[in-house]
Write a protein that holds these residues in place. Structure first.
Motif, PDB file in Angstrom:
ATOM      1  N   MET A 324      14.970  39.918 -22.807  1.00 44.37           N
ATOM      2  CA  MET A 324      13.515  39.975 -22.916  1.00 44.37           C
ATOM      3  C   MET A 324      13.078  41.184 -23.734  1.00 44.37           C
ATOM      4  SD  MET A 324      11.608  38.697 -19.446  1.00 44.37           S
ATOM      5  CE  MET A 324      12.469  39.746 -18.284  1.00 44.37           C
ATOM      6  N   ARG A 325      13.678  42.330 -23.459  1.00 45.07           N
ATOM      7  CA  ARG A 325      13.309  43.533 -24.218  1.00 45.07           C
ATOM      8  C   ARG A 325      13.602  43.360 -25.703  1.00 45.07           C
ATOM      9  NH1 ARG A 325      11.696  47.593 -21.146  1.00 45.07           N
ATOM     10  NH2 ARG A 325      12.409  47.743 -18.981  1.00 45.07           N
ATOM     11  N   GLU A 326      14.732  42.745 -26.019  1.00 50.00           N
ATOM     12  CA  GLU A 326      15.092  42.547 -27.423  1.00 50.00           C
ATOM     13  C   GLU A 326      14.103  41.612 -28.106  1.00 50.00           C
ATOM     14  OE1 GLU A 326      19.064  41.139 -27.211  1.00 50.00           O
ATOM     15  OE2 GLU A 326      19.957  43.129 -26.971  1.00 50.00           O
ATOM     16  N   ARG A 327      13.742  40.526 -27.436  1.00 45.49           N
ATOM     17  CA  ARG A 327      12.794  39.579 -28.030  1.00 45.49           C
ATOM     18  C   ARG A 327      11.437  40.232 -28.256  1.00 45.49           C
ATOM     19  NH1 ARG A 327      14.023  34.468 -28.675  1.00 45.49           N
ATOM     20  NH2 ARG A 327      15.859  33.570 -27.664  1.00 45.49           N
ATOM     21  N   VAL A 328      10.970  40.981 -27.258  1.00 43.37           N
ATOM     22  CA  VAL A 328       9.670  41.640 -27.395  1.00 43.37           C
ATOM     23  C   VAL A 328       9.713  42.675 -28.511  1.00 43.37           C
ATOM     24  CG1 VAL A 328       8.044  43.172 -26.218  1.00 43.37           C
ATOM     25  CG2 VAL A 328       8.981  41.193 -25.010  1.00 43.37           C
ATOM     26  N   ALA A 329      10.817  43.423 -28.602  1.00 42.77           N
ATOM     27  CA  ALA A 329      10.938  44.439 -29.650  1.00 42.77           C
ATOM     28  C   ALA A 329      10.961  43.812 -31.034  1.00 42.77           C
ATOM     29  CB  ALA A 329      12.193  45.282 -29.421  1.00 42.77           C
ATOM     30  N   LEU A 330      11.521  42.622 -31.166  1.00 45.98           N
ATOM     31  CA  LEU A 330      11.604  41.973 -32.476  1.00 45.98           C
ATOM     32  C   LEU A 330      10.236  41.652 -33.055  1.00 45.98           C
ATOM     33  CD1 LEU A 330      14.646  39.545 -32.039  1.00 45.98           C
ATOM     34  CD2 LEU A 330      14.496  41.525 -33.545  1.00 45.98           C
ATOM     35  N   VAL A 331       9.235  41.463 -32.209  1.00 46.69           N
ATOM     36  CA  VAL A 331       7.874  41.213 -32.709  1.00 46.69           C
ATOM     37  C   VAL A 331       7.001  42.454 -32.573  1.00 46.69           C
ATOM     38  CG1 VAL A 331       7.954  38.731 -32.296  1.00 46.69           C
ATOM     39  CG2 VAL A 331       7.180  40.247 -30.466  1.00 46.69           C
ATOM     40  N   GLY A 332       7.642  43.607 -32.312  1.00 46.28           N
ATOM     41  CA  GLY A 332       6.908  44.868 -32.269  1.00 46.28           C
ATOM     42  C   GLY A 332       6.197  45.148 -30.969  1.00 46.28           C
ATOM     43  N   GLY A 333       6.570  44.464 -29.887  1.00 45.70           N
ATOM     44  CA  GLY A 333       5.888  44.630 -28.617  1.00 45.70           C
ATOM     45  C   GLY A 333       6.595  45.572 -27.664  1.00 45.70           C
ATOM     46  N   VAL A 334       6.018  45.711 -26.476  1.00 44.93           N
ATOM     47  CA  VAL A 334       6.541  46.590 -25.432  1.00 44.93           C
ATOM     48  C   VAL A 334       6.631  45.799 -24.139  1.00 44.93           C
ATOM     49  CG1 VAL A 334       6.171  48.704 -24.116  1.00 44.93           C
ATOM     50  CG2 VAL A 334       5.536  48.618 -26.532  1.00 44.93           C
ATOM     51  N   LEU A 335       7.754  45.947 -23.434  1.00 37.46           N
ATOM     52  CA  LEU A 335       7.976  45.264 -22.160  1.00 37.46           C
ATOM     53  C   LEU A 335       8.123  46.290 -21.051  1.00 37.46           C
ATOM     54  CD1 LEU A 335       8.748  42.370 -20.848  1.00 37.46           C
ATOM     55  CD2 LEU A 335      11.079  43.256 -20.939  1.00 37.46           C
ATOM     56  N   ASP A 336       7.546  45.965 -19.885  1.00 38.26           N
ATOM     57  CA  ASP A 336       7.654  46.854 -18.737  1.00 38.26           C
ATOM     58  C   ASP A 336       7.960  46.012 -17.497  1.00 38.26           C
ATOM     59  OD1 ASP A 336       7.481  49.378 -17.371  1.00 38.26           O
ATOM     60  OD2 ASP A 336       5.570  48.687 -16.552  1.00 38.26           O
ATOM     61  N   VAL A 337       8.931  46.447 -16.722  1.00 41.90           N
ATOM     62  CA  VAL A 337       9.326  45.750 -15.496  1.00 41.90           C
ATOM     63  C   VAL A 337       9.255  46.745 -14.351  1.00 41.90           C
ATOM     64  CG1 VAL A 337      11.120  44.414 -14.333  1.00 41.90           C
ATOM     65  CG2 VAL A 337      10.856  44.253 -16.813  1.00 41.90           C
ATOM     66  N   THR A 338       8.479  46.413 -13.334  1.00 40.58           N
ATOM     67  CA  THR A 338       8.327  47.292 -12.183  1.00 40.58           C
ATOM     68  C   THR A 338       8.617  46.514 -10.914  1.00 40.58           C
ATOM     69  OG1 THR A 338       5.955  46.809 -12.056  1.00 40.58           O
ATOM     70  CG2 THR A 338       6.622  48.745 -13.326  1.00 40.58           C
ATOM     71  N   ALA A 339       9.099  47.221  -9.898  1.00 43.39           N
ATOM     72  CA  ALA A 339       9.384  46.630  -8.599  1.00 43.39           C
ATOM     73  C   ALA A 339       8.695  47.457  -7.530  1.00 43.39           C
ATOM     74  CB  ALA A 339      10.886  46.578  -8.345  1.00 43.39           C
TER      75      ALA A 339
END
Length: 361
Positions: A324-339
């Motif tokens: 998921m992080r790689e896919r988001v980074a490929l379009v210039g985005g940011v991913l955050d996962v919290t628990a």
């Protein structure tokens, strides 16, 4: 053709301009020049022979006073040899050769010794620089090929994970429910088996598409395995349906014209949402899930929140979160996962301004 043109230019500038002491010397000069150019042209296929021929012809011409070439033609063939076979930037024979040139210059006659010394030194610099540049070019090509292979492995791993993780996770949950819930009647059991069959068929179809694409050599298709014309609302509705069939109450909130997003962004939204739902089904022990996708004029926001058990020791990233992080980074985005105490929350922000037209593979 480029080698021949370079050879002719060097001969015209550094050979023909040197006047021989007698008439016969011009023919010798032209013959040696032709031999040097022939060696240069052959450097692409026979680099060792090219170095020997070009170096010998130039060396004889220098001794006879028929050229002012500081072994530029030979340097080109040395570059070709190093580019094809060189491994060390400063091999022992290069250092020894430069030493021999410098030592031999000491035995020259006093008349014109400085000029000859400068010529020998310039030749040594040309040949050494040609070798170093050739080795560096070879190393850069090898490194680029290694990076390309690594990126291809990562892309293939993401695609295979996308194909199998969601559907197999759903199948596993449905099979577990059917196996352990004793209150299911025959009709409910048949529905569960049909859902499992449908999920398996969909996985096989996507896997077949992936393998066909890889065999056909079209792995650079920007839309990955998702058809470029697919409506994002339909894809998200299918994801919700799979989650509900697995027993997870799911709410889908959509804001904005998400079906009009660029294809790479649609693929990323679909895959991130799909992976987040898969993680909720497999790991969170959740009972409900909320999916929110909000499209504005400059970005797309994704939020997938479940009410599962969270993670007391923090989020441990596996292949799914990494993908998921790689896919988001490929379009210039940011991913955050919290628990937290009330489950997992996956959020992503994908920019639309300056978004690539190619897409995430």
């Amino acid at each position: 053709m480029l080698r021949f043109a370079f050879g002719v230019a060097v001969v015209a500038g550094l050979w023909i301009t040197v006047a021989p002491t007698d008439g016969e010397g011009r023919w010798v000069q032209l013959a040696l020049a032709a031999l040097a150019v022939a060696g240069l042209v052959a450097s692409g296929r026979w680099p060792v022979l090219a170095v020997a021929v070009t170096g010998t012809a130039t060396g004889v011409a220098v001794l006879l006073g028929l050229t002012a070439d500081p072994f530029a033609l030979t340097g080109f063939t040395v570059f070709a040899l190093a580019e094809q076979r060189g491994s060390r930037r400063f091999p022992w024979w290069m250092v020894a050769g430069v030493a021999v040139l410098l030592i031999s210059s000491a035995g020259l006659s006093a008349e014109g010794v400085e000029e000859r010394f400068r010529g020998l030194l310039l030749s040594a610099v040309v040949l050494s620089a040609s070798w170093v540049l050739g080795v560096r070019t070879r190393q850069a090509r090898v490194e680029a090929a290694a990076r390309s292979r690594a990126e291809e492995r990562f892309r293939l791993a993401r695609d295979v994970h996308d194909v199998l993780s969601h559907s197999l996770g759903t199948i596993g949950v449905r099979a577990g429910v059917a196996a352990h819930v004793t209150s299911l009647d025959e009709a409910d059991l048949r529905v569960a088996l049909r859902d499992i069959e449908q999920g398996a068929r969909e996985s096989l179809a996507e896997l077949k598409t992936l393998l066909h694409r890889e065999r056909a050599g079209s792995s650079d298709a920007p839309e990955g395995l998702t058809p470029p014309s697919a409506q994002l609302t339909t894809l998200l509705a299918d994801t919700v349906e799979h989650a509900e069939r697995a027993g997870l109450r799911t709410r889908l909130d959509l804001f904005g014209a998400i079906d009009e997003l660029p294809a790479p962004v649609r693929v990323t939204v679909h895959r991130v949402t799909q992976e987040a739902v898969t993680n909720a089904l497999r790991h969170a022990t959740a009972s409900s899930l909320v999916i929110s996708v909000r499209a504005s004029s400059d970005c797309v926001g994704i939020e997938v929140r479940d009410d599962g058990r969270g993670a007391a020791t923090g989020v441990r990233e596996g292949h799914g979160l990494t993908g998921m992080r790689e896919r988001v980074a490929l379009v210039g985005g940011v991913l955050d996962v919290t628990a937290g105490a009330l489950g997992f929350t996956v959020t992503a922000s994908l920019p639309l301004i300056g978004a690539p037209v190619g897409g995430a593979s």
